[in-house]
Design a protein around this motif. Structure first.
Motif, mmCIF file in Angstrom:
data_model
loop_
_atom_site.group_PDB
_atom_site.id
_atom_site.type_symbol
_atom_site.label_atom_id
_atom_site.label_comp_id
_atom_site.label_asym_id
_atom_site.label_seq_id
_atom_site.Cartn_x
_atom_site.Cartn_y
_atom_site.Cartn_z
ATOM 1 N N UNK A 211 9.710 -12.511 -19.322
ATOM 2 C CA UNK A 211 9.194 -13.413 -18.118
ATOM 3 C C UNK A 211 10.444 -13.729 -17.215
ATOM 4 N N UNK A 212 11.743 -13.687 -17.714
ATOM 5 C CA UNK A 212 13.091 -14.310 -16.958
ATOM 6 C C UNK A 212 13.206 -12.822 -16.077
ATOM 7 N N UNK A 213 12.906 -11.703 -16.660
ATOM 8 C CA UNK A 213 13.448 -10.462 -16.107
ATOM 9 C C UNK A 213 12.477 -10.293 -14.808
ATOM 10 N N UNK A 214 11.204 -10.766 -15.098
ATOM 11 C CA UNK A 214 10.125 -10.605 -13.834
ATOM 12 C C UNK A 214 10.414 -11.722 -12.745
ATOM 13 N N UNK A 215 11.069 -12.872 -13.091
ATOM 14 C CA UNK A 215 11.379 -13.676 -12.000
ATOM 15 C C UNK A 215 12.645 -13.067 -11.245
ATOM 16 N N UNK A 216 13.486 -12.625 -11.816
ATOM 17 C CA UNK A 216 14.552 -11.831 -11.400
ATOM 18 C C UNK A 216 13.998 -10.585 -10.316
ATOM 19 N N UNK A 217 13.049 -9.851 -10.704
ATOM 20 C CA UNK A 217 12.534 -9.019 -10.132
ATOM 21 C C UNK A 217 11.880 -9.504 -8.590
ATOM 22 N N UNK A 218 11.401 -10.609 -8.779
ATOM 23 C CA UNK A 218 10.824 -11.298 -7.655
ATOM 24 C C UNK A 218 11.839 -11.684 -6.685
ATOM 25 N N UNK A 219 12.724 -12.163 -7.202
ATOM 26 C CA UNK A 219 14.113 -12.696 -6.341
ATOM 27 C C UNK A 219 14.559 -11.511 -5.642
ATOM 28 N N UNK A 220 14.778 -10.471 -6.597
ATOM 29 C CA UNK A 220 15.347 -9.151 -5.779
ATOM 30 C C UNK A 220 14.422 -8.709 -4.517
ATOM 31 N N UNK A 221 13.223 -8.855 -4.450
ATOM 32 C CA UNK A 221 12.394 -8.323 -3.674
ATOM 33 C C UNK A 221 12.228 -9.276 -2.410
ATOM 34 N N UNK A 222 12.822 -10.559 -2.718
ATOM 35 C CA UNK A 222 12.576 -11.567 -1.565
ATOM 36 C C UNK A 222 13.557 -11.465 -0.530
ATOM 37 N N UNK A 223 14.350 -10.441 -0.677
ATOM 38 C CA UNK A 223 15.441 -10.408 0.580
ATOM 39 C C UNK A 223 16.664 -11.061 0.432
ATOM 40 N N UNK A 224 16.565 -11.938 -0.921
ATOM 41 C CA UNK A 224 17.832 -12.977 -0.812
ATOM 42 C C UNK A 224 18.068 -14.066 0.238
ATOM 43 N N UNK A 225 16.875 -14.320 0.844
ATOM 44 C CA UNK A 225 17.428 -15.314 1.971
ATOM 45 C C UNK A 225 17.430 -16.878 1.554
ATOM 46 N N UNK A 226 16.888 -17.216 0.391
ATOM 47 C CA UNK A 226 16.879 -18.398 -0.445
ATOM 48 C C UNK A 226 17.618 -18.170 -1.876
ATOM 49 N N UNK A 227 17.427 -17.206 -2.434
ATOM 50 C CA UNK A 227 18.021 -17.301 -3.804
ATOM 51 C C UNK A 227 18.693 -15.906 -3.750
ATOM 52 N N UNK A 228 19.823 -15.820 -4.685
ATOM 53 C CA UNK A 228 20.817 -14.640 -4.569
ATOM 54 C C UNK A 228 20.335 -14.040 -6.181
ATOM 55 N N UNK A 229 19.783 -12.924 -5.983
ATOM 56 C CA UNK A 229 19.379 -12.070 -7.207
ATOM 57 C C UNK A 229 20.488 -11.682 -7.970
ATOM 58 N N UNK A 230 21.762 -11.567 -7.708
ATOM 59 C CA UNK A 230 22.951 -11.168 -8.317
ATOM 60 C C UNK A 230 23.689 -12.229 -8.712
ATOM 61 N N UNK A 231 23.281 -13.508 -8.618
ATOM 62 C CA UNK A 231 23.820 -14.706 -9.294
ATOM 63 C C UNK A 231 23.081 -15.611 -9.829
ATOM 64 N N UNK A 232 22.605 -15.035 -11.275
ATOM 65 C CA UNK A 232 21.666 -15.499 -11.895
ATOM 66 C C UNK A 232 22.089 -16.158 -13.286
ATOM 67 N N UNK A 233 21.816 -17.407 -13.656
ATOM 68 C CA UNK A 233 22.328 -17.762 -15.265
ATOM 69 C C UNK A 233 20.884 -18.166 -16.012
ATOM 70 N N UNK A 234 21.044 -18.256 -17.097
ATOM 71 C CA UNK A 234 19.775 -18.638 -17.994
ATOM 72 C C UNK A 234 20.210 -19.535 -19.053
#
Length: 553
Positions: A211-234
């Motif tokens: 599930x965490x990985x799928x959240x990151x997938x969506x962040x990647x697809x969003x284009x990075x205008x709100x959240x950075x997909x390459x700057x994620x912690x858990x």
């Protein structure tokens, strides 16, 4: 822990970081997919080793008994990896062993879509005609973004104010929406099991990681205008600490993993739990279907496992890892957790990334999942260094004397010196280690290297850094050669009255108290002009006012 449901009154320290390039030159050769990232140790892909040719894994019935921790650098055929470039496929072998015998399979990415807004994330997945969805809340800091973010298991966020004040967003993730507790192994429920079947042999911890990985997938697809997909912690605590640990190990896009007081089925080595009085493996396996179904055969005999959690720690390397633990509750297995951290730190050290792992159990408050003043500084350091790219990382092993494990009792292998390329290099390499370690670092087998010509007037300097806590301290020493090469060195220092050395690493000591001489070991004495190496020791008492001198040999 053995609690069920969500605690309404426990306060969890949440930490966040995205690892920065603390040892860029040392790990730049590690294969990495995709383009350069703001968080250099975060990969562009979920699993860099997916294309590795891994030999057939052994059957459970044919596994030998090994009371010691398996060698993380050994292949199935008994040979050991020889360079850092070998680690990608060795990591993949470790990953598959962990799936096969411990957690269950993490399926490859399904079809994923969704949205990211300033207040939430929606995740939609589909696979072979089945579909499922879940969502997560987003809490942004001030500013315009895009922001790095930490995924917080179970909506616990005892220190989310610090996270947001440092410029990071908080993503509140409900793992029960993906894998529900309170169900039998043949009737698992949640978004993961809707796709892959209620009788899937994959345990809840791996489903939550999916599930965490799928959240990151969506962040990647969003284009990075709100959240950075390459700057994620858990992060998470207790059962959610188990989940955060597994999530970071199985997705290389997560730049920093932060399990808190994870207990049995989390960080503690499986082999150590029976002797420590922690929650038994059969209890952890039976309380909830956290672990994969295949683990059931090992609950009474973990020595038959071909893997242990020190290797899961190694799966996170060289990315950031901050493990926070509670030495006051034996049921959490803190002694076994410290051994896992020390064993995994050897993987970090072999990859030249020793600064990127921290284990911290030196805390006074024994309440489970409490906010802790001792974690405030490493939390802030991690945010600054790994997420924002400024300052220094903790890079420490702060193990409480209440629950201090001894890695030497658990291993027969030594950490190899892994050169940067596929062939050993003849240059002298000062291997970095975590800033603090409670036991001597075994002497690795030295690589073939030329002996520098020593100038009769060669000199060296020694600088010290002291970390003090209640009842003890650690001194890190950096030895630097002058304008000429040296063959060896001696560091002289005087301990304050009442102070006594308990452990030393990367050096030999002449005494435990008073005037002490620290001399090089075989592999770190020869330094080229201007080159440096690090050593240190842990001691009881007070370490104020310690300075050092260096004499070249």
């Amino acid at each position: 822990m053995t609690r069920s449901g969500r605690s309404k009154n426990r306060s969890t320290v949440v930490v966040l970081a995205v690892v920065a390039l603390a040892a860029a030159a040392a790990v730049a050769d590690i294969p990495r997919a995709g383009t350069a990232h703001a968080a250099p140790f975060a990969s562009a892909v979920e699993n860099e080793g997916a294309g590795c040719a891994v030999p057939a894994l052994p059957d459970a019935g044919s596994l030998p008994t090994n009371a010691r921790l398996p060698d993380p650098f050994q292949r199935l055929d008994g040979t050991r990896i020889a360079s850092r470039a070998d680690w990608r496929c060795q990591r993949e072998l470790t990953r598959r062993l962990a799936e096969r015998f411990v957690y269950g399979e993490k399926p490859a990415k399904p079809t994923v879509s969704g949205t990211v807004s300033r207040t939430g994330i929606t995740v939609n997945t589909s696979h072979q005609g089945r579909s499922s969805s879940f969502s997560a809340k987003v809490d942004l800091p001030s500013g315009t973004g895009p922001f790095p973010a930490v995924i917080v298991y179970g909506s616990f966020g005892g220190d989310t104010a610090t996270i947001k004040a440092s410029g990071a967003a908080v993503i509140s993730y409900d793992p029960y929406a993906v894998g529900k507790e309170g169900t039998g192994r043949a009737n698992k429920q949640g978004a993961f099991y809707t796709l892959y079947g209620s009788s899937s042999s994959t345990g809840l911890l791996m489903s939550w990681a999916w599930g965490v990985s799928r959240i990151i997938d969506v962040i990647e697809q969003s284009g990075g205008t709100i959240l950075k997909a390459d700057a994620t912690g858990v992060t998470g605590c207790s059962r959610f600490g188990k989940g955060a640990f597994v999530a970071g190990a199985f997705d290389q896009r997560i730049a920093l993993t932060m399990p808190i007081e994870s207990g049995s089925a989390g960080v503690p080595i499986f082999r150590g739990i029976p002797g420590e009085g922690a929650q038994s493996l059969s209890s952890a396996y039976g309380e909830q279907p956290w672990l994969g179904d295949a683990f059931g055969t090992f609950t009474g005999g973990p020595a038959r496992l071909p893997i242990d959690t020190h290797q899961v720690v190694g799966l996170v390397a060289p990315r950031g890892l901050l493990i926070m633990d509670n030495p006051h509750i034996a049921n959490l297995g803190p002694r076994s957790a410290s051994v896992a951290a020390l064993g995994g730190a050897e993987v970090y050290r072999a990859l030249g990334a020793g600064e990127n792992i921290t284990y911290w159990s030196d805390v006074q408050d024994g309440s489970h999942c409490a906010n802790r003043a001792e974690w405030r500084t490493p939390l802030q350091q991690s945010i600054q260094k790994f997420l924002l790219g400024t300052g220094s990382a903790p890079g420490a092993m702060r193990i409480s004397s209440r629950a201090q494990g001894n890695l030497a009792e658990w291993r027969t292998w030594q950490t190899p010196t892994l050169p940067a390329g596929p062939e050993p290099t003849p240059t002298v390499t000062a291997t970095p280690t975590p800033t603090v370690t409670p036991e001597p670092t075994p002497t690795p087998t030295p690589t073939s290297e030329p002996t520098p010509t020593t100038d009769p007037g060669a000199v060296c300097t020694a600088t010290t850094s002291v970390q003090q806590w209640n009842g003890g301290f650690v001194v890190s020493v950096r030895v630097t050669a002058g304008s000429a090469a040296i063959r060896g060195w001696d560091v002289g220092l005087t301990l304050p009255g009442g102070a006594a050395i308990t452990n030393v690493w990367n050096a030999e000591r002449s005494a435990a108290s008073g005037a002490v001489r620290l001399s090089n070991v075989a592999w770190n004495g020869a330094l080229a002009a201007g080159q440096a190496t690090e050593l240190g020791f842990q001691a009881t008492g007070t370490g104020s006012g310690i300075s050092a001198t260096c004499t070249a040999r």
